[in-house]
Structures are given as structure tokens and as C-alpha cells.
Design an enzyme around this catalytic site. Structure first.
Site, mmCIF file in Angstrom:
data_model
loop_
_atom_site.group_PDB
_atom_site.id
_atom_site.type_symbol
_atom_site.label_atom_id
_atom_site.label_comp_id
_atom_site.label_asym_id
_atom_site.label_seq_id
_atom_site.Cartn_x
_atom_site.Cartn_y
_atom_site.Cartn_z
ATOM 1 N N LYS A 1 29.309 -39.199 79.588
ATOM 2 C CA LYS A 1 29.095 -37.851 79.057
ATOM 3 C C LYS A 1 28.217 -37.954 77.800
ATOM 4 O O LYS A 1 27.004 -38.006 77.900
ATOM 5 C CB LYS A 1 30.428 -37.176 78.737
ATOM 6 N N HIS B 1 35.615 -35.659 77.694
ATOM 7 C CA HIS B 1 34.711 -34.549 77.397
ATOM 8 C C HIS B 1 34.728 -34.145 75.927
ATOM 9 O O HIS B 1 34.012 -33.224 75.547
ATOM 10 C CB HIS B 1 35.071 -33.339 78.266
ATOM 11 N N SER C 1 37.979 -30.388 81.836
ATOM 12 C CA SER C 1 36.626 -30.424 82.373
ATOM 13 C C SER C 1 36.202 -29.186 83.140
ATOM 14 O O SER C 1 35.004 -28.942 83.298
ATOM 15 C CB SER C 1 36.470 -31.647 83.286
#
Length: 404
Positions: free
Chosen positions: A244, A213, A185
């Protein structure tokens, strides 16, 4: 002596950040206009630090599904699924996630943080071994503490070091749990998953990949790094988040592991946390379908990521090892990072200030995360601002125009 006195070591750095201008911990948006624009202190800014990878937070179908669920089911569940029961949406989403990943089982948590906390601490405990990449997310380290398993760290993205540490464990390597992330990240680098799978298979360990992610970002269907690397059958557990690419909030764990249902009673963060409200479940179901069926979102996201990464690198900024939706610019020190962050904000660009101790190798970073919803013109504007400020503060030697 006050209970918070033990944290006074953070006072001077915090005061220094505040003295330099805006404080990232107190940024308050007047309005969010779209996945890529907001109003901050009366001024319109480009949002470049939201992790809104597919830009689905304002998707009309997601919004309508959420609104309809509120009208039908109310605003919340007011308790855990163990205490207050499961709503049909919870099981619908778990069934959809299991189908999306081609797994037998899925379990939904209230946040992505809790998915790591509850999933990992439910899988390993006292007497077990947990093998972590040194740059693992804070939620993974907190899960390790909750689990009380013995923790062994290996060098970031280093399969050889992983292999060495497992060999040292001898017979105890068999049955240990390795945890890595798809996309990390802070820097946006990707795990060498094929090589790690080879080590895992040789040593008889289990492998969990946190695709927080990378879900929606990597792979033909958006299932993440395991899909993109062609090793899904060798990954035992996948954890991810809805906050996300899916534009909501929540987390999940999927697996084919036998007795998976026991996690629902041994995972304390699952059992003792209120379950996701129906509105969140409903929008997430729609977003998951978009993720699976609309490959154009990933295509545009990749193009936007390349444009930002290549532009910053060509200017002369120090960036990560390769393009991804996360691009972090390395600053020479914390003072310059804070100065640049404030200057970017004043010039209409909002991104993330990332400084020690929250960063790998104590780096000071300006962290961007692009979205499929960004236009090439918006990214071009961001690059122009980075160039202007870089020249002003002496971080760049010459402009792109002068070097052309």
C-alpha cells in the site's frame, strides 16, 4: 461432475457483470503512466483504486534502488530463507522496521496476506482463543482456519461487544488474542483503538493490529492507528504490508514478545515460501525512510481524502462515517453498482467494484482509494464525473451548481 461444479452458483452473477460491460476480473492496462494515470483499452484513465497511498511506485529513488539491487543480487532468491539463506537486505529491512516501530523484533513475509496468515497462525493454535472483529479481512479469517484456534467474533468496531464476549470467556479471556484493523479496507472506517485497548488491558488479553491500510497514512511518523491513538505501548503485535503506502509487495510483523524468533520455524507460510527478491527489499527500504521522514506526503494525502469524501457526501452520495484515503460510495443494489462502475470507466475513472460476498453487510460499493500523488484537479474531474453519472442514473436529485 467436475471439481469446479461446486462453484457454479457464482456463474450467473459473473455472467450478469460481464453482460453489463467490462469485467473487473479481466481489466488489463496497456500501460501505467504514473501513480495516478494509466492507459486502458487505448484510453487514458485516472487511477482511483490502487491503494497507492503515498504515490511511491514511481519514486525515482525507489526505482534506482530496485534496479541497483537487481544488478548486484539478481532477480530472485529462488527459495525460502530457511532453505536458501537470508540476504543482507532482508535483515536490513527487518532492522529498519523494528526501529521504525520502536520494537525489538521484526519479521518480513513475502506478501501482506502471508503476514497475517503466518503471523496469526504462529501466535495461536489449537486450544487458544482468537477474538476477531466481524469485518476482518479474508487473510485474517484464513489465518484463523490455519491456526485451528477457537474463533469468537464481535460486532464490528464495537468495544462493548468485545468486552461482553471476553467476560463470557471467564479465565480463558486471559491470554487470548484480539485482532483488529487500523483502517478497514472496504468502507475506510477506523477502529476505536483506545477503547479496545482498555478492554484488552482489563481482561488480560493480547492485541494485534493490522495496519495494512493505516501505515503511512495515520500518525505523526506514519506508524498507523496505534501511533495516532497514542496506544502503541499497549499493542502487542503489529502486522502490515508493503503493497500500500510503500509501493512494493510484502508484509511484516513487529513485536517485543519474548521468543519471537521461534515464529520463523513455526510459521508455515514464512518457512515454506520463497523470500522477497532483492529488488523489492531495496525499494521498500527507501520507501520506508520516505514514509518516516516526509510528513508532507501524509498532509497531501489527507487533503486529497477530504476533497473526495466531502465532495461526494455534499452531492448526496452515501459514504462511510468519516474521511480516510478509502472512500466507498454505497450503491442501491448490485446492478446499479455494476452499471456505475462501467460508466465511470467509460468516462476515464478507474476504481474498485466491491460486491457481495466480499463486502460488509452485503453492500454493493464503488470503492476509491486516493493517493498523495493525485492533484486537486484530478479529484475535481472525478467528482464532476460522479455528479454527471449520478444525475443521469437518478442517484442524485440536483447538481451542485443548482443547489449553490
Amino acid at each position: 461432475m467436475g471439481l469446479l461444479d461446486k462453484h457454479l452458483g457464482y456463474r450467473a452473477p459473473l455472467d450478469g457483470i460481464r453482460a453489463a460491460g467490462a469485467d473487473p476480473s479481466s481489466v488489463r492496462f496497456d500501460a501505467v503512466l504514473s501513480p495516478t494515470e494509466g492507459i486502458l483499452d487505448g484510453k487514458q484513465v485516472i487511477l482511483l483504486g490502487t491503494n497507492n497511498y503515498l504515490g511511491l511506485t514511481f519514486d525515482p529513488e525507489c526505482i534506482e534502488a530496485s534496479a541497483a539491487a537487481v544488478r548486484e543480487w539478481g532477480t530472485g532468491t529462488t527459495g525460502s530463507r530457511f532453505a536458501n539463506g537470508t540476504y543482507s537486505g532482508h535483515t536490513d529491512l527487518e532492522r529498519a522496521l523494528a526501529g521504525f516501530y520502536g520494537r525489538k523484533h521484526a519479521m518480513v513475509f513475502t506478501t501482506g496476506y502471508q503476514a497475517n496468515l503466518g503471523g496469526i497462525s504462529g501466535l495461536v493454535g489449537r486450544g487458544d482463543h482468537l477474538i476477531l472483529d466481524a469485518d476482518s479481512h479474508a487473510s485474517i479469517y484464513d489465518a484463523a482456519r490455519l491456526s485451528q484456534a477457537e474463533v469468537i467474533r464481535f460486532r464490528h468496531n464495537d468495544p462493548e461487544d468485545l468486552h461482553k464476549r471476553l467476560r463470557r470467556m471467564g479465565d480463558q479471556a486471559k491470554g487470548s488474542l484480539i485482532v483488529v484493523e487500523g483502517i478497514y479496507s472496504m468502507i475506510g472506517d477506523v477502529a476505536p483503538l483506545k477503547e479496545m485497548v482498555a478492554v484488552k488491558n482489563e481482561m488480560g488479553a493480547y492485541l494485534l493490529v493490522d495496519e495494512a491500510h493505516s501505515m503511512g497514512v495515520l500518525g505523526a511518523k506514519g506508524r498507523g492507528l496505534a501511533e495516532a491513538a497514542g496506544v502503541e505501548d499497549d499493542v502487542d503485535f503489529i502486522i502490515g504490508t508493503f503493497s500500500k503506502s510503500l509501493g512494493s509487495v510484502g508484509g511484516f510483523l513487529v513485536s517485543d514478545e519474548e521468543n519471537f524468533d521461534l515464529l520463523r520455524i513455526v510459521s508455515r507460510p514464512y518457512m515454506f515460501t520463497a523470500s522477497l527478491p532483492p529488488a523489492v527489499i531495496a525499494s521498500t527500504l527507501v520507501a520506508l525512510k520516505r514514509c518516516e521522514t516526509d510528513g508532507s506526503l501524509r498532509t497531501q494525502l489527507a487533503a486529497n481524502a477530504d476533497q473526495l469524501y466531502d465532495g461526494l457526501r455534499e452531492m448526496g452520495y452515501a459514504v462511510g462515517p468519516h474521511a480516510s484515503p478509502i472512500t466507498a460510495v454505497v450503491m442501491p443494489d448490485q446492478a446499479m453498482a455494476v452499471t456505475m462502475w462501467n460508466a465511470l470507466l467509460a468516462n476515464g475513472v478507474y476504481l474498485n467494484l466491491a460486491i457481495p460476498p466480499a463486502t460488509p453487510n452485503n453492500l454493493s460499493l464503488l470503492r476509491s482509494s486516493v493517493s498523495a500523488a493525485h492533484t486537486p484537479e484530478q479529484i475535481g474531474t472525478v467528482l464532476d464525473v460522479f455528479e454527471k453519472l449520478g444525475l443521469h442514473y437518478g442517484l442524485l436529485q440536483r447538481s451542485r451548481r443548482a443547489s449553490a
